[in-house]
Design an enzyme around this catalytic site. Structure first.
Site, short mmCIF file in Angstrom:
data_model
loop_
_atom_site.label_atom_id
_atom_site.label_comp_id
_atom_site.label_asym_id
_atom_site.label_seq_id
_atom_site.Cartn_x
_atom_site.Cartn_y
_atom_site.Cartn_z
N ARG A 1 0.78 -1.23 0.00
CA ARG A 1 0.00 0.00 0.00
C ARG A 1 0.82 1.30 0.00
NH1 ARG A 1 -3.13 1.49 3.36
NH2 ARG A 1 -4.74 2.25 1.96
N CYS B 1 15.05 -4.04 -4.13
CA CYS B 1 15.80 -3.14 -5.01
C CYS B 1 14.87 -2.22 -5.80
CB CYS B 1 16.67 -3.96 -5.94
SG CYS B 1 17.72 -5.08 -5.02
N GLU B 2 14.17 -1.37 -5.09
CA GLU B 2 13.29 -0.37 -5.69
C GLU B 2 13.28 0.81 -4.72
OE1 GLU B 2 10.73 -0.68 -8.26
OE2 GLU B 2 10.99 -2.81 -8.73
#
Ligand SMILES: *Cc1c(COP(=O)(O)O)cnc(C)c1O
Length: 455
Positions: A333, A383-384
């Site tokens: 979310r 990895c973001e």
């Protein structure tokens, strides 16, 4: 900010801090279960749900709408774990499903509830429609002319009679996040009211379709109650019109969408519900219908937390990060909607015997830890850059190894989770009083790879 009110933010009565022993340590509990103990036993990240909260909120719905014949059809997509569905079915609720998979879950968890299932969704496939027809569900919420044709044909093939409502698009703004607003003319959902009249007439002539209701669902996390009233006024008008042309409309399905206060529990739920019930029922006064409700978030949202452990602390330039072992794959979310979730330490303060021991807090003193706050980003290991739970959040100072609870994670948490970065989905625990039960095991790498070609 040296003292932060957030330290005391919890979700009573299920999630509250209790003093542990004689020390200064306060620990966050879910009902009678210590979250730190659950984390040690089941590992992290860990979803923990309060059964009493879910039951109480269902009950509150029933009470708020007691003046009108109604059925609460819990929206399965908010949290579809079997044990949660079983718990909800036990209290006599029905279900709102939006896929064949969700219907399979209901049939597994609570086969006796099939006759209280409504089937919504813009893209029901023929196999899904057939499964629903064979299961004897209560109502199809049809969303297009093509779907009506497909449903009529499937019902004829199986020699069944499908009870239908058209989900109308009332063209009202739900004033919520654009991704979860569904009732405007430019949205893919429902059929315009003008077209609905024509489709109802068509359905009446079909031997295997039975016109039974009118449905509407304008979005999720709605806090402006006038949107509900606006939508249901249009529905009520259509019901009168259809009835005067001889259609037998028994059901009005008002959908779900009631928002929850993610920031603070300003108002008791019963009060919030009373206002919602008024907003929904007022336009329906004098109509003599059976009301269907499809709440999801408002039943399970505040009943769950995601417990996560701080793996590392890190400072890049001026910015402080808490890197935790939960990530966007567990709770999407914040990444998806920029949603706000309250985050609190699972343990506050430490007994003095521990505070002076070999633990080396990164703050100046352990005692200060219970009171002082710092501004941090709470992020996951994925990895973001979008993998975050909070940005520039003032939180009580915690150390590596400490536990945090992300509140109001019971809805659209586990059910929206994924395996991104080949991370196993979190375990889930259901607490009922002193009893804490594992209701979903942590996914292993083996679980994740078992459907793939190995060579
Ligand atoms: C998602 C959905 C719901 C539930 O919405 P909440 O905001 O969780 O109450 C109800 N009905 C339909 C058709 C839905 O798509």
């Amino acid at each position: 900010m040296s003292r932060d009110r957030r330290i005391d933010v919890v979700r009573p009565p299920a999630f509250v801090y209790r003093r542990e022993g004689r020390g200064a340590l306060r620990a966050l509990f879910c009902e009678q279960a210590d979250l730190a103990w659950l984390a040690a036993r089941f590992g992290t990240p860990l979803y923990v749900y309060s059964a009493q909260t879910i039951r109480a909120r269902l009950l509150a719905f029933g009470k708020a709408f007691r003046s009108i014949p109604h059925t609460v059809c819990y929206s399965v997509k908010a949290n579809s774990t079997l044990a949660i569905l079983r718990l909800i079915a036990r209290d006599g609720a029905g279900f709102d499903v939006v896929s064949g998979g969700e219907l399979e879950r209901v049939l597994r968890a609570a086969p006796q509830s099939a006759a209280r299932v409504v089937f919504s969704g813009v893209g029901k496939t023929v196999p899904e429609i057939e499964l629903a027809l064979q299961s004897g569900i209560l109502l199809f919420n049809v969303e297009s002319a093509s779907e009506l044709t497909a449903l009529g044909a499937a019902a004829a093939r199986l020699n069944k009679k499908a009870a239908i409502a058209l989900r109308v698009n009332p063209d009202v703004s739900a004033k919520t996040h654009p991704y979860i607003s569904t009732g405007l003319r430019e949205h893919k959902f429902g059929v315009p009211i003008a077209e609905a009249r024509k489709l109802y007439a068509e359905a009446t002539r079909h031997a295997h379709l039975r016109v039974a209701g009118v449905s509407v669902h304008i979005g999720s996390q709605i806090t402006d109650l006038t949107s509900f009233t606006d939508a249901l006024r249009r529905v009520a008008e259509l019901v009168r019109e259809l009835r005067s042309s001889g259609q037998d409309i028994r059901y009005v399905d008002a959908g779900g969408g009631l928002g929850i206060p993610y920031r603070e529990d300003a108002e008791p739920f019963t009060k919030q519900l009373a206002a919602y019930a008024k907003a929904v029922m007022e336009p329906l006064r004098g109509l003599d219908i059976h009301l269907l409700l499809e709440p999801g978030r408002s039943i399970v949202g505040p009943a769950g937390v995601l417990v996560t452990r701080v793996i590392y602390r890190k400072t890049n330039h001026e910015k402080r990060f808490l890197i935790v072992d939960a990530a966007m794959n567990d709770l999407l979310r914040p990444s998806l909607y920029g949603a706000y979730h309250e985050i609190v330490p699972v343990q506050l303060g430490l007994p003095s015997s521990i505070s002076s021991s070999s633990f080396s807090p990164s703050s100046s003193s352990t005692d200060a830890r219970s009171r002082e706050t710092e501004k941090v980003d709470v992020v996951g290991p994925i990895c973001e850059t979008g993998d975050f739970f909070a940005r520039d959040r003032e939180l009580p100072i915690v150390r590596e190894g400490d536990l945090l609870a992300i509140l109001d994670a019971g809805a659209y948490g586990a059910s929206l989770s994924s395996n991104y970065n080949t991370r196993g989905r979190a375990s889930e625990v259901l607490v009922d009083g002193t009893n804490a039960r594992l209701i979903r095991k942590r996914e292993t790498p083996e679980d994740q790879m078992k459907l793939e070609v190995r060579s």
